[in-house]
Design an enzyme around this catalytic site. Structure first.
Site, PDB file in Angstrom:
ATOM      1  N   GLY A 130       0.829  -1.192   0.000  1.00 15.53           N
ATOM      2  CA  GLY A 130       0.000   0.000   0.000  1.00 15.53           C
ATOM      3  C   GLY A 130       0.869   1.250   0.000  1.00 15.53           C
ATOM      4  N   VAL A 138      -3.172  -1.073   3.632  1.00 13.33           N
ATOM      5  CA  VAL A 138      -4.067  -1.259   2.486  1.00 13.33           C
ATOM      6  C   VAL A 138      -5.474  -0.827   2.861  1.00 13.33           C
ATOM      7  CG1 VAL A 138      -5.091  -2.934   0.905  1.00 13.33           C
ATOM      8  CG2 VAL A 138      -2.688  -3.159   1.580  1.00 13.33           C
ATOM      9  N   ALA A 139      -6.064   0.027   2.029  1.00 18.07           N
ATOM     10  CA  ALA A 139      -7.464   0.422   2.187  1.00 18.07           C
ATOM     11  C   ALA A 139      -8.161   0.164   0.864  1.00 18.07           C
ATOM     12  CB  ALA A 139      -7.571   1.894   2.569  1.00 18.07           C
ATOM     13  N   TYR A 162     -17.341   4.465  13.277  1.00 15.12           N
ATOM     14  CA  TYR A 162     -15.985   3.952  13.035  1.00 15.12           C
ATOM     15  C   TYR A 162     -15.641   2.822  14.008  1.00 15.12           C
ATOM     16  CZ  TYR A 162     -11.290   3.785  11.256  1.00 15.12           C
ATOM     17  OH  TYR A 162     -10.138   3.338  10.664  1.00 15.12           O
ATOM     18  N   TYR A 200      -0.878   6.739   4.661  1.00 16.96           N
ATOM     19  CA  TYR A 200       0.225   6.395   5.555  1.00 16.96           C
ATOM     20  C   TYR A 200       1.248   5.500   4.875  1.00 16.96           C
ATOM     21  CZ  TYR A 200      -2.615   8.315   9.321  1.00 16.96           C
ATOM     22  OH  TYR A 200      -3.352   9.150  10.118  1.00 16.96           O
ATOM     23  N   LYS A 259     -11.068  -3.577  12.425  1.00 13.87           N
ATOM     24  CA  LYS A 259      -9.857  -3.176  13.136  1.00 13.87           C
ATOM     25  C   LYS A 259      -9.608  -4.081  14.342  1.00 13.87           C
ATOM     26  CE  LYS A 259      -9.018   0.163  10.304  1.00 13.87           C
ATOM     27  NZ  LYS A 259      -7.963  -0.043   9.268  1.00 13.87           N
TER      28      LYS A 259
END
Length: 399
Positions: A52, A142-143, A240, A57, A249
């Site tokens: 990524g 990675v998104a 979130y 980031y 997460k």
């Protein structure tokens, strides 16, 4: 090579075209924010695999790895080339500029590949094995909105939704150039949507990468791997950290503990990294985050820490130049500046008072809109958007 007169063609926070010159200038800015090496030259740098590497980031971590630490290795990103109708993706242009700044002597290869695919893992590991032998660091950032399971072929689509009950909150919208506080309501995710989001955004793929490295004997003693995560404010927690993304997460953090058990006998370490807020292509898709981040920026001003600053701190800790800052759950924390009690109290007060009329005094919406444009190379000072741009830029050659 193709010269084009480019227009942004944006719909809200999504831009159709990217500007190559603006994207290059954004990377230049990251490069300048990152410390130069304290002792240039000398021994070969450590080997890093950054998954990524073209955005957010991951890009900041790549720039810091190359500029400050002279790292060798591989960066992986999945970017779209130029077509007759559109420019290449912003990440394509950012990757090209990163390679240029690293210079011809940098021993670092950029692969344009789907990191979720088995073929990408084989290509990257073949290169690492042939050129370096073993790997010192793996950064996973990675998104993605969907993921194809390499074992089953099933395509999982993530859903950004609350869990348990509906989510009602303020949100930031733009009516042309005018920022507006709107109202948002989302129904809760069902079990299938929650599970699909975990399969996309959780730790499954991170684990597959580590398994592949370990199975091929490519993990060096002292190896560190980290996966980027976020906690954020209780203002955004329902959508979130307490929502489908939060479930993913949590899975990522559970994966870190599993990987730690596997890596300990090999002399390795695995952590999740809780970064602070940032304007990224992924974060702009999350309801209420735009308003929250605009309020946070107004509260902090220049104390809002950039991804370059955070990546610099992360590498200092990973390389041993600074001690690891771990919380009680063994997560590396980079978000103290955001979650400081006084800062959050200020943001809470601004959130409660935020209306379309009060936005100019409470939120830095101009900054936020500029940051969104910069993700695609727009709104970057010093870039001539009236002149035709060279849109045909080659992907960096293999090293």
């Amino acid at each position: 090579m193709t010269l084009r007169q480019i227009k942004p063609g944006n719909r809200g926070f999504l831009y159709v075209n990217s500007h190559p010159g603006g994207c290059a200038a954004v990377v230049d800015d990251l490069w300048q924010q990152t410390p130069a090496p304290s002792s240039p030259g000398g021994a070969e740098g450590p080997v890093a695999l950054i998954i990524g590497s073209s955005a957010g980031y991951g890009l900041a971590a790549t720039v810091a790895a190359l500029r400050t630490h002279g790292m060798r290795g591989v960066g992986i990103a999945f970017e779209a080339p130029e077509t007759e109708r559109r420019t290449a993706s912003a990440g394509w242009y950012r990757t090209a500029r990163t390679a240029e700044l690293a210079g011809p002597d940098a021993d670092f290869t950029f692969l344009n590949a789907d990191a979720f695919a088995t073929a990408a893992k084989e290509q990257a590991l073949d290169h690492l094995a042939a050129r370096y032998g073993r790997v010192d660091y793996l950064v996973y950032s990675v998104a993605a909105p969907r993921r194809t399971d390499p074992a089953t072929g099933e395509v999982h689509h993530s859903a950004i939704k609350p869990l348990g009950s509906a989510y009602r909150a303020k949100t930031l919208q733009f009516d042309g150039d005018t920022p507006v506080v709107g109202a948002l309501e989302l129904d809760p995710a069902d079990d299938a949507e929650r599970e699909a989001t975990v399969r996309v955004m959780g730790g499954d793929d991170w684990k597959l990468w580590i398994d592949a490295l370990a199975d091929r004997g490519l993990i060096h003693s002292g190896f560190h791997t980290v996966a980027l995560s976020y906690v954020g404010s209780d203002l955004t927690a329902p959508i979130y950290r307490a929502g489908t993304i939060g479930a993913a997460k949590q899975h990522l953090e559970e994966t870190a503990r599993h990987l730690q058990q596997r890596l300990t006998p090999l002399g390795g370490q695995a952590y999740t990294v809780v970064a602070g807020a940032a304007v990224t292509q992924a974060s702009t898709a999350i309801p209420s985050i735009a308003l929250y981040t605009s309020l946070l920026r107004a509260a902090l001003g220049d104390d809002f820490r950039s991804t370059a600053q955070q990546a610099t701190t992360l590498w200092q800790q990973l390389t041993g130049a600074a001690p690891l800052q771990l919380d009680e759950e063994q997560r590396i924390r980079l978000d103290g500046w955001e979650l400081d009690a006084k800062v959050q109290a200020d943001v809470h007060a601004r959130w409660a008072a935020a209306t379309t009329g009060t936005l100019p005094e409470l939120a830095d919406t101009d900054w936020f809109r500029t940051q969104v444009g910069r993700l695609y190379g727009w709104h970057v000072p010093g870039t001539d958007y009236d002149a035709p741009a060279q849109t045909t830029v080659p992907w960096p050659a293999m090293r």
